[in-house]
Design a protein around this motif. Structure first.
Motif, PDB file in Angstrom:
ATOM      1  N   TYR A  36      -2.496   7.688 -48.365  1.00  0.00           N
ATOM      2  CA  TYR A  36      -3.863   7.069 -48.744  1.00  0.00           C
ATOM      3  C   TYR A  36      -3.975   8.299 -50.026  1.00  0.00           C
ATOM      4  O   TYR A  36      -4.439   7.741 -51.267  1.00  0.00           O
TER       5      TYR A  36
ATOM      6  N   LEU B 183      -4.362   7.639 -54.161  1.00  0.00           N
ATOM      7  CA  LEU B 183      -5.396   8.022 -55.173  1.00  0.00           C
ATOM      8  C   LEU B 183      -4.820   9.157 -56.213  1.00  0.00           C
ATOM      9  O   LEU B 183      -5.315   9.004 -57.317  1.00  0.00           O
TER      10      LEU B 183
ATOM     11  N   THR C  45     -12.258   4.311 -47.438  1.00  0.00           N
ATOM     12  CA  THR C  45     -11.020   4.701 -46.907  1.00  0.00           C
ATOM     13  C   THR C  45     -10.382   3.825 -45.842  1.00  0.00           C
ATOM     14  O   THR C  45      -9.106   3.535 -46.042  1.00  0.00           O
TER      15      THR C  45
ATOM     16  N   LYS D 240      -8.815   0.862 -48.354  1.00  0.00           N
ATOM     17  CA  LYS D 240      -7.507   1.440 -49.117  1.00  0.00           C
ATOM     18  C   LYS D 240      -6.638   1.652 -47.928  1.00  0.00           C
ATOM     19  O   LYS D 240      -5.311   1.171 -48.182  1.00  0.00           O
TER      20      LYS D 240
ATOM     21  N   ALA E 117      -9.777  13.000 -54.828  1.00  0.00           N
ATOM     22  CA  ALA E 117      -9.199  12.318 -53.654  1.00  0.00           C
ATOM     23  C   ALA E 117      -9.725  13.132 -52.426  1.00  0.00           C
ATOM     24  O   ALA E 117      -9.854  14.340 -52.070  1.00  0.00           O
TER      25      ALA E 117
END
Length: 381
Positions: free
Chosen positions: A123, A127, A157, A160, A285
């Motif tokens: 993740y 980002l 979150t 994504k 981020a």
């Protein structure tokens, strides 16, 4: 109900250093205990083994084991066996683990396994637009697909992470929480021209942009000062100290108004937040940042970034300002607005605290977690 939490970090004098994940777990489990939930913490990667109880929480400190070959697999199996032993002995109903590094990959747990998304390595690589090691992606994907249930601390979150790993499971959104009885205004001794950044001093937190922004602020309000409270991190792009990069960007006039406090105690951080006129958190981020919630709970006017998760925390123009950190002039303008208008700063700070109390207080979020666990346990999964 007896819940276990597997985690690499937790803020305690007997554990290794902890960051945002540890703080969010601490806020959650302390609130759960107050509501009558039994909690066991399994904190791995520690220097020594130890088991003790404190404030209604059972702590298992688990030493990092070293193996000649396939340590990534054998340590996971060691943790699996350790967990399963106490799941049986102490009748633990569910184990929760973070998505970071996919620690539960290849584990077979004898109760419900829940993964809470505070942001996986994949993740954050996504980002930050940097390449991830293949094995890390593999671990995290295996762990997420092997979990019985998934929670995310923000909708952004969740979406994504679903996209990155092509997940089909339901993801329940339960935010991080903050203790509003602890995080609250302390005094009225506010340094109105003091701008504070607190947290790790690392590129992904927007601190490089902050140097450019403060150069603009300094030209308009030369009496303003910028304070950095946090640990300096080696920059991955340049292998240089991030603080050194910031210093190279600051003008000679601006650098005279900048202080680097380094890594300071939790108590000192609170005092720094309490005395600040404006808090700036221009991160690129995050999942759902604890620093934002803590500052809001302390009635601080914020200027944050406007990326993804921000809309779930900040109401732009009401509880703070959310701005693209790369738009240096606009970001500086919002700082000007708060520094020059004390009434606006006060109103935004109060609105921020009310929003935290309504949506992110430990009391409110604990109830959401309990309802989630009651539901999955009643379904026998």
């Amino acid at each position: 109900m007896h819940l276990g939490f597997l985690t690499p970090e937790y803020p305690h004098v007997r554990t290794n250093a902890a960051a945002g994940i540890g703080t969010s777990i601490k806020n959650m489990v302390e609130s759960l205990v107050k509501k009558g939930v039994r909690v066991s913490l399994f904190i791995y990667g520690q220097e020594d083994d130890d088991v003790f109880e404190e404030n209604g929480i059972k702590f298992h400190l688990i030493k990092q084991r070293r193996f000649r070959l396939m340590g990534w697999y054998l340590y996971r199996k060691f943790l699996q066996n350790y967990l399963n032993k106490y799941i049986t002995i102490e009748k633990i109903d569910a184990i929760e683990a973070p998505d970071w590094t996919g620690i539960t990959a290849f584990m077979k747990i004898r109760c419900s396994l829940v993964i809470r998304m505070n942001g996986s390595d994949a993740y954050f690589c996504h980002l930050e637009q940097r390449e991830q090691k293949r094995k890390n992606f593999w671990f995290e994907k295996n762990a997420l697909k092997g979990a019985d249930h998934l929670i995310s601390v923000s909708k952004f979150t969740a979406e994504k992470t679903r996209e990155i790993f092509r997940l089909k499971k339901e993801i329940v959104v339960i935010p991080n929480s903050v203790n509003t009885l602890f995080f609250k205004p302390i005094t009225d001794d506010i340094k109105k021209n003091r701008i504070l950044y607190f947290g790790s001093i690392i590129r992904k937190k927007g601190v490089i942009e902050l140097a450019e922004i403060f150069n603009i602020v300094n030209k308009v309000i030369p009496e303003a000062e910028l304070v950095f409270a946090g640990k300096d991190v080696v920059d991955k792009k340049t292998s240089n100290s991030t603080i050194n990069i910031i210093k190279q960007i600051l003008s000679p006039e601006a650098i005279a108004k900048v202080k680097f406090l380094g890594e300071i105690s939790y108590h000192d951080v609170l005092n720094q937040v309490d005395s600040a006129g404006v808090v700036v958190l221009p991160s690129f981020a995050e999942a759902l940042p604890m620093t934002w919630l803590e500052a809001m709970a302390m009635e601080k006017p914020l200027v944050t970034s406007d990326i993804g998760w921000a809309k779930e925390v900040i109401i732009n123009g009401e509880t703070g300002f959310a701005v693209d950190p790369k738009d240096h002039n606009k970001y500086a303008d919002k700082i000007f607005e708060l520094l020059k208008n004390e009434d606006l700063s006060r109103l935004m700070g109060k609105a921020a605290r009310e929003r935290v109390k309504e949506l992110f207080s430990a009391e409110v979020v604990a109830s959401q977690n309990i309802e989630f666990y009651k539901k999955i346990l009643s379904n026998g999964s």
